[in-house]
Design an enzyme around this catalytic site. Structure first.
Site, short mmCIF file in Angstrom:
data_model
loop_
_atom_site.label_atom_id
_atom_site.label_comp_id
_atom_site.label_asym_id
_atom_site.label_seq_id
_atom_site.Cartn_x
_atom_site.Cartn_y
_atom_site.Cartn_z
N SER A 181 -34.18 6.94 -30.20
CA SER A 181 -33.87 8.06 -29.31
C SER A 181 -34.87 8.28 -28.19
O SER A 181 -34.63 9.09 -27.31
CB SER A 181 -33.77 9.35 -30.11
OG SER A 181 -32.50 9.40 -30.71
N LYS B 65 -33.49 8.16 -24.80
CA LYS B 65 -32.59 9.18 -24.25
C LYS B 65 -33.11 9.81 -22.95
O LYS B 65 -32.34 9.94 -21.99
CB LYS B 65 -32.28 10.25 -25.30
CG LYS B 65 -31.35 9.70 -26.41
CD LYS B 65 -31.18 10.64 -27.58
CE LYS B 65 -30.23 10.02 -28.62
NZ LYS B 65 -30.30 10.67 -29.93
N TYR C 252 -24.70 1.94 -26.14
CA TYR C 252 -25.59 2.92 -26.79
C TYR C 252 -26.41 2.25 -27.91
O TYR C 252 -27.62 2.43 -28.00
CB TYR C 252 -24.75 4.08 -27.35
CG TYR C 252 -25.56 5.05 -28.19
CD1 TYR C 252 -26.36 6.02 -27.59
CD2 TYR C 252 -25.54 4.97 -29.58
CE1 TYR C 252 -27.12 6.89 -28.37
CE2 TYR C 252 -26.30 5.84 -30.35
CZ TYR C 252 -27.08 6.80 -29.75
OH TYR C 252 -27.84 7.65 -30.50
N TYR D 218 -35.82 16.93 -31.65
CA TYR D 218 -34.66 17.32 -32.46
C TYR D 218 -34.69 18.82 -32.75
O TYR D 218 -35.16 19.60 -31.92
CB TYR D 218 -34.62 16.53 -33.79
CG TYR D 218 -34.70 15.04 -33.65
CD1 TYR D 218 -33.75 14.34 -32.91
CD2 TYR D 218 -35.70 14.32 -34.26
CE1 TYR D 218 -33.81 12.96 -32.81
CE2 TYR D 218 -35.77 12.94 -34.17
CZ TYR D 218 -34.81 12.27 -33.43
OH TYR D 218 -34.87 10.92 -33.33
N VAL E 160 -35.98 7.62 -34.46
CA VAL E 160 -36.02 7.33 -35.90
C VAL E 160 -36.69 5.98 -36.22
O VAL E 160 -36.88 5.65 -37.38
CB VAL E 160 -34.61 7.41 -36.56
CG1 VAL E 160 -34.07 8.83 -36.51
CG2 VAL E 160 -33.64 6.43 -35.94
N1 GLU Z 1 -29.85 4.88 -33.04
C1 GLU Z 1 -30.05 6.13 -33.68
C2 GLU Z 1 -28.73 6.81 -33.95
O1 GLU Z 1 -27.95 6.90 -33.07
C3 GLU Z 1 -30.91 6.99 -32.83
C4 GLU Z 1 -31.28 8.26 -33.52
C5 GLU Z 1 -32.62 8.75 -33.19
O2 GLU Z 1 -33.59 8.02 -32.97
O3 GLU Z 1 -32.70 9.98 -33.14
O4 GLU Z 1 -28.44 7.25 -35.01
#
Ligand code: GLU
Length: 304
Positions: free
Chosen positions: A61, A64, A189, A240, A258
């Site tokens: 993430s 993002k 993605y 988060y 994550v």
């Molecule tokens: N590839 C992970 C997912 O989409 C990213 C989640 C993350 O790092 O928050 O579940």
């Protein structure tokens, strides 16, 4: 500074044993939970590092905010705001956040999965291959590292098991928020999440954001206004549903993933990259947050 980073790592090592590896993406569960690295890239171009700061892991993430930056550059602020909201969802990153029967653009946030999946369609390009290539090229430029590439194993693992993300994407499609082929968009993605970086790369990228687009050599990589947009979004939603607690404990814009990475942005001063793959219950690197808390206290980094 190097001594300070070594000291912080010493103090944080016990915390790696208290977290858990992300296991919902099988390949991520194969990481060594005891890895711990930190890198600080100062706006004058000076890098200081300790521990596993050059060890590669998947960005997850942390891509993002970079996806958001590229979407802002390709479309401008108004178009981006018309497609995604900016309010914190207060829910886990992969929550199916639908109130009643209506799912509107303003319910989404680019820092959680539904918003980020949608953002992939805002990257300029004819095909999703081109869009992904542009995102990868942008991340390489931000990190000043042409070697950054895809982790094929994590990408395939994530694609094979990503039912929740698939459900989110089809929900967006059902509500008319995404157009075109959902599987192609999801593939973009999943690939974006599987880009391999190190804590040192994240420190450099964080520093460009801290300097609102400017690199130490004066070269501008994006307009300052977009840097402020992204940093504000990171401050309220980057960690988060632990963003409020992080703002109090550390006090700088940051994004976690994550894979165990955290990119922290200290406005006007530095970028900090962390890597420690054992996560807390919200999906944030447990030892990583503790290390940032100590660094922030010792260098007085909080913007508040
Ligand atoms: N590839 C992970 C997912 O989409 C990213 C989640 C993350 O790092 O928050 O579940």
């Amino acid at each position: 500074m190097e001594e300070l980073l070594q000291q912080i790592l010493q103090e944080c090592r016990p915390y790696t044993g208290q977290g858990a590896l992300a296991s919902y993406i099988p390949e991520l569960a194969r990481q060594d939970p005891d890895r711990l690295g930190i890198a600080v890239f100062h706006k004058d171009g000076n890098m200081v590092e300790a521990g596993d700061s050059r060890r590669c892991f998947t960005i997850q993430s942390v891509m993002k905010p970079l996806l958001l930056l590229l979407a802002l550059q390709d479309n401008g602020r108004e178009t981006v705001r018309a497609h995604v909201g900016v309010e914190a969802t207060g829910k886990p990153f992969d929550a199916i956040n639908v109130a009643d029967n209506a799912l509107l653009a303003k319910h989404l946030n680019p820092m959680v999965n539904a918003g980020a999946i949608l953002m992939c369609q805002l990257v300029g390009g004819e095909t999703y291959d081109q869009r992904f290539a542009r995102l990868l090229g942008f991340i390489r430029r931000l990190a000043a590292n042409e070697k950054i590439d895809l982790d094929e194993e994590v990408y395939h693992s994530e694609k094979a098991t990503g039912s929740k993300n698939r459900a989110l994407a089809y929900l967006l499609k059902a509500h008319g928020l995404i157009r075109g082929d959902v599987e192609e968009l999801l593939d973009c993605y999943f690939r974006a999440c599987s880009i391999r970086v190190s804590a040192a790369d994240l420190a450099r990228i964080g520093c460009v954001l801290a300097c609102h687009g400017q690199q130490p050599d004066g070269q501008r990589l994006f307009p300052a206004a977009y840097g402020r947009f992204v940093n504000a979004n990171l401050m309220t939603c980057g960690m988060y549903d632990g963003s409020g607690d992080f703002a109090i404990r550390v006090g700088v814009p940051a994004k976690s993933g994550v894979g165990g990475g955290i990119m922290a942005v200290v406005p006007g001063r530095m970028g900090v990259g962390l890597f420690s793959p054992a996560l807390d219950e919200k999906g944030n690197s447990l030892a990583g947050i503790r290390a940032l808390e100590l660094l922030s206290a010792r260098l007085d980094l909080s913007v508040f």
